[in-house]
Design a protein around this motif. Structure first.
Motif, short mmCIF file in Angstrom:
data_model
loop_
_atom_site.label_atom_id
_atom_site.label_comp_id
_atom_site.label_asym_id
_atom_site.label_seq_id
_atom_site.Cartn_x
_atom_site.Cartn_y
_atom_site.Cartn_z
N GLU A 222 41.06 -45.42 -53.40
CA GLU A 222 40.09 -45.86 -52.39
C GLU A 222 40.73 -46.93 -51.51
O GLU A 222 41.30 -47.90 -52.02
CB GLU A 222 38.84 -46.41 -53.07
CG GLU A 222 37.78 -46.87 -52.07
CD GLU A 222 36.56 -47.45 -52.76
OE1 GLU A 222 35.54 -47.64 -52.08
OE2 GLU A 222 36.62 -47.71 -53.98
N MET B 112 40.31 -49.70 -48.25
CA MET B 112 39.36 -50.54 -47.53
C MET B 112 40.14 -51.49 -46.64
O MET B 112 41.36 -51.66 -46.79
CB MET B 112 38.46 -51.31 -48.50
CG MET B 112 39.19 -52.33 -49.36
SD MET B 112 38.09 -53.20 -50.48
CE MET B 112 36.99 -54.00 -49.31
N ASN C 133 40.86 -53.15 -42.50
CA ASN C 133 40.77 -52.90 -41.06
C ASN C 133 42.08 -52.36 -40.50
O ASN C 133 43.17 -52.70 -40.97
CB ASN C 133 40.42 -54.21 -40.33
CG ASN C 133 40.17 -54.02 -38.86
OD1 ASN C 133 39.22 -53.33 -38.48
ND2 ASN C 133 41.01 -54.61 -38.00
N GLN D 294 40.20 -41.85 -50.34
CA GLN D 294 38.86 -42.19 -49.84
C GLN D 294 39.02 -43.25 -48.76
O GLN D 294 39.44 -44.38 -49.02
CB GLN D 294 37.99 -42.69 -50.98
CG GLN D 294 37.78 -41.66 -52.09
CD GLN D 294 36.97 -42.19 -53.26
OE1 GLN D 294 36.52 -43.34 -53.26
NE2 GLN D 294 36.77 -41.36 -54.28
N GLY E 230 36.41 -44.00 -46.45
CA GLY E 230 35.10 -44.33 -45.90
C GLY E 230 34.86 -45.80 -45.67
O GLY E 230 33.97 -46.16 -44.88
N ASN E 231 35.61 -46.69 -46.31
CA ASN E 231 35.40 -48.13 -46.16
C ASN E 231 36.35 -48.77 -45.14
O ASN E 231 36.39 -50.00 -45.00
CB ASN E 231 35.56 -48.84 -47.50
CG ASN E 231 34.43 -48.52 -48.46
OD1 ASN E 231 33.30 -48.33 -48.04
ND2 ASN E 231 34.74 -48.46 -49.74
N THR F 13 37.66 -49.75 -41.33
CA THR F 13 37.06 -50.08 -40.04
C THR F 13 38.16 -50.20 -38.99
O THR F 13 39.35 -50.30 -39.32
CB THR F 13 36.29 -51.41 -40.11
OG1 THR F 13 37.19 -52.46 -40.50
CG2 THR F 13 35.14 -51.32 -41.11
N SER G 285 42.26 -50.43 -52.43
CA SER G 285 41.51 -51.42 -53.20
C SER G 285 41.44 -51.07 -54.68
O SER G 285 41.35 -51.96 -55.52
CB SER G 285 40.09 -51.54 -52.64
OG SER G 285 39.42 -50.30 -52.70
#
Length: 521
Positions: A189, A191, A193, A380, A382-383, A385, A396
Motif C-alpha cells: 500500500e 500513501m 504526495n 494499492q 488509493g491513498n 494525492t 506505507s
C-alpha cells in the motif's frame, strides 16, 4: 432367625461398600478433575408367605404377606457435575466450563478399560477422556497430559494458512517451536504526495548569463532542488570569445548562439534544455527544479522468506495533465530482468485526489534467484494525492514477513491455540478437541482421573469447544474436585448408623437363637 441374620449381613456388606465409596470421594477431595460417586441401595427379593386374595361377594380382599431378604447395591453412579475453578495462570492448564471432556490418545499397550482383560489400545483408534486439564508440552512439542504423558488430541492448523479443519479426524497437537514460518507479500500500500509541479524549472538567479528559456526534457531525472549553471569562455580556445556552459560541474557544452537550444547534463547524465538571448555573457545562474521523477523502495518477501528491495518509479507525464507513469524499475536478489510491472496513475486536476490506475488491478512480479517461486503482489495507490507539495509518496505497509519462530501462544475459549512468532506473525497453530459423550455416567472410570468408553456410554463425537451444546475452555485454570465435604460427612454419619443398625440385627438375632437353644434344657 436365620433370615434375619442374612438380612443383617447384606446390610453390613452394602453399607461397607458405601463407606468405601465415601472414603474414596474424601480421599480425592483435592484431586484435579475428580468426579465423586454415590451408592444407591435397593431391596432384594422378598419371600411370599401368603399371596393376596381378591375381593369376592361379601368378603373383602386380603393383602399378600411377604418377608424381605435384605438389601443390595442398586447402582454406583458417577456425578459429572462441574467442579469449581482453580486459577493457576499456567497457559497449558485448561478447564471446560460446561459440557465436554478433553480427548487423550492412549499409547500402544495402554490398558484403558478395566473390563478389557488386558487388551491393549492403539493411539490411532482408542481415545480416553478426562476433565483434568493439567497439560504440558514435551520435548517434541507435543501437548501431553502431565500425569501419564498421554497426548492431547485436537486438530493442527494448516502450516501455510493457519486454518483449522475440525471435520478431519483428531490427532496429537504439536507446537512448532523448532520450525520457522514466513509469509509472502500479497500487497503493498502506497500513501503520500506526488508534486503537481513535477517536471518544471524556475530561474531563480540569472547571473547575467542571458538565459532566456529553460525546460526539462521528458526523460530527464534531474533531482529536485537548486542547480548551478556556469557560462564561461571556452577553455580550449579562450581567445576566440566563444562561450560554453555546464550544469552542476558536468561537461562543457558550446553555446551556438542567441536563441539556439542547448542541452546541458550533470555528471549523472540528467539534463536541462536552455536557450540564451542577445545579452549572452559569462556568469553563474541558478535554476530551481522540481523533478519529474520520484522513486520509492520497499522490502517485500517471497514464499521462502527472502527479502527483496523493490524500487517503484513514478514519472510525471509531460504531455498529459495530472498523469504519472509507475513502473517497477529494480529489485534485489532477482534474476536478470526479474522484475516487471507498469501502468498509469491519474489524479483529479481540481482536488488533487486519486482518480484511477491502469491496469485496474496493478501488480508487480519478481523472479527470485535460486529455487524460490515467482512472487506477484498487488499495488494499492488509493491513498496517493497530487498537491503542490514536495513528492513524498512511499510504501506505507506490506503484509509479508521473513522467517520467524514460535515465541509464545495463547489458548482461546474455543480451544484455538494462537501462536505468536518472532517475525510478528500471529497465527492459529491448533485447536483442542472436546468429546461429546452421549451418556457420561456410562463411562468406565480408569486410572489418572481418566474415563474410557463402555457399551452404555455410547460412541463419542469430537467437537470444538463452544460448538453445538459444548462448553467453552478457560486457559490458566483447572477444574477442582466436585466433592462436597459437608455432604460426604453427612453421608458418612448416616452410613455409620446404618452399619450399626445392621450389626444390632445380627446380635439380636443371635441372642434370640441362644434363647431358643436354651429351651431344650
Amino acid at each position: 432367625m436365620i433370615g434375619a441374620l442374612y438380612s443383617g449381613l447384606t446390610g453390613l456388606r452394602t453399607h461397607q461398600a458405601k463407606v468405601n465409596i465415601i472414603g474414596n470421594n474424601l480421599a480425592n477431595i483435592n484431586t484435579t478433575g475428580f468426579k465423586k460417586s454415590r451408592v444407591i441401595f435397593r431391596e432384594t427379593f422378598a419371600q411370599t408367605l401368603k399371596g393376596g386374595v381378591a375381593a369376592t361377594g361379601q368378603r373383602g380382599a386380603t393383602n399378600p404377606n411377604q418377608v424381605g431378604a435384605g438389601v443390595q447395591i442398586s447402582s454406583i453412579d458417577v456425578n459429572h457435575k462441574n467442579g469449581s475453578p482453580q486459577i493457576t495462570d499456567v497457559a497449558t492448564d485448561l478447564m471446560v466450563r460446561g459440557k465436554g471432556m478433553f480427548v487423550l490418545g492412549a499409547p500402544d499397550a495402554a490398558q484403558v478399560d478395566p473390563n478389557s482383560k488386558g487388551v491393549s489400545a492403539s493411539s490411532n483408534s482408542v481415545k480416553v477422556f478426562t476433565r483434568a486439564g493439567n497439560f504440558g508440552i514435551d520435548t517434541n512439542g507435543d501437548m501431553m497430559y502431565r500425569p501419564n504423558g498421554y497426548r492431547v488430541m485436537g486438530w493442527n492448523a494448516d502450516s501455510a494458512t493457519g486454518l483449522v479443519d475440525s471435520s478431519k479426524p483428531v490427532g496429537k497437537i504439536n507446537f512448532p517451536f523448532s520450525k520457522s514460518i514466513a509469509k509472502s507479500t500479497g500487497f503493498v500500500e502506497y500513501m503520500g504526495n506526488l508534486d503537481t509541479r513535477a517536471g518544471q524549472a524556475e530561474l531563480t538567479e540569472g547571473g547575467g548569463t542571458g538565459i532566456k528559456t529553460y525546460d526539462l526534457p521528458a526523460d530527464s531525472q534531474l533531482s529536485t532542488g537548486a542547480h548551478r549553471i556556469i557560462v564561461k569562455r571556452d577553455p580550449a580556445d579562450p581567445e576566440s570569445g566563444n562561450l560554453v556552459a555546464s550544469l552542476d560541474g558536468g561537461p562543457d557544452v558550446a553555446i551556438p548562439g542567441a536563441d539556439q537550444a542547448v542541452t546541458l547534463q550533470d555528471p549523472s547524465g540528467n539534463g536541462i534544455t536552455l536557450s540564451f538571448g542577445e545579452n549572452l555573457n559569462s556568469g553563474i545562474a541558478s535554476i530551481n527544479v522540481v523533478s519529474a521523477v520520484h522513486k520509492s523502495t520497499i522490502g517485500v518477501y517471497d514464499g521462502v522468506g527472502q527479502r527483496h528491495d523493490v524500487e517503484l518509479t513514478f514519472t510525471k507525464q509531460k504531455d498529459t495533465d495530472n498523469t504519472w507513469t509507475w513502473a517497477a524499475t529494480g529489485a534485489t536478489d532477482v534474476e536478470a530482468d526479474g522484475v516487471s510491472g507498469s501502468g498509469l496513475v491519474r489524479f483529479n486536476g481540481d482536488s488533487g485526489a486519486f482518480e484511477f490506475v491502469t491496469p485496474a488491478e496493478p501488480t508487480v512480479t519478481i523472479k527470485p534467484k535460486g529455487d524460490g517461486k515467482d512472487l506477484t503482489f498487488d499495488l494499492q495507490f488509493g491513498n496517493l494525492t497530487q498537491f503542490a507539495s514536495t513528492s513524498d509518496a512511499m510504501a506505507s505497509r506490506q503484509d509479508g514477513v521473513g522467517p520467524g519462530t514460535l515465541t509464545s501462544f495463547s489458548i482461546g475459549a474455543d480451544g484455538t491455540i494462537n501462536g505468536i512468532f518472532s517475525n510478528g506473525i500471529s497465527r492459529s497453530i491448533a485447536q483442542v478437541a472436546l468429546a461429546d459423550i452421549p451418556n457420561p455416567e456410562g463411562l468406565n472410570t480408569i486410572q489418572d482421573s481418566m474415563f474410557a468408553v463402555s457399551p452404555s456410554s455410547g460412541a463419542p463425537s469430537y467437537i470444538a469447544a463452544g460448538g453445538r451444546n459444548m462448553g467453552e475452555i478457560s486457559s490458566g485454570a483447572l477444574e477442582m474436585s466436585n466433592v462436597d465435604l459437608t455432604e460426604e460427612f453427612t453421608d458418612l454419619i448416616t452410613t455409620e448408623r446404618g452399619f450399626q443398625a445392621n450389626s444390632r440385627i445380627i446380635t439380636t438375632s443371635d441372642s434370640i437363637l441362644q434363647e431358643a437353644l436354651g429351651l431344650k434344657r
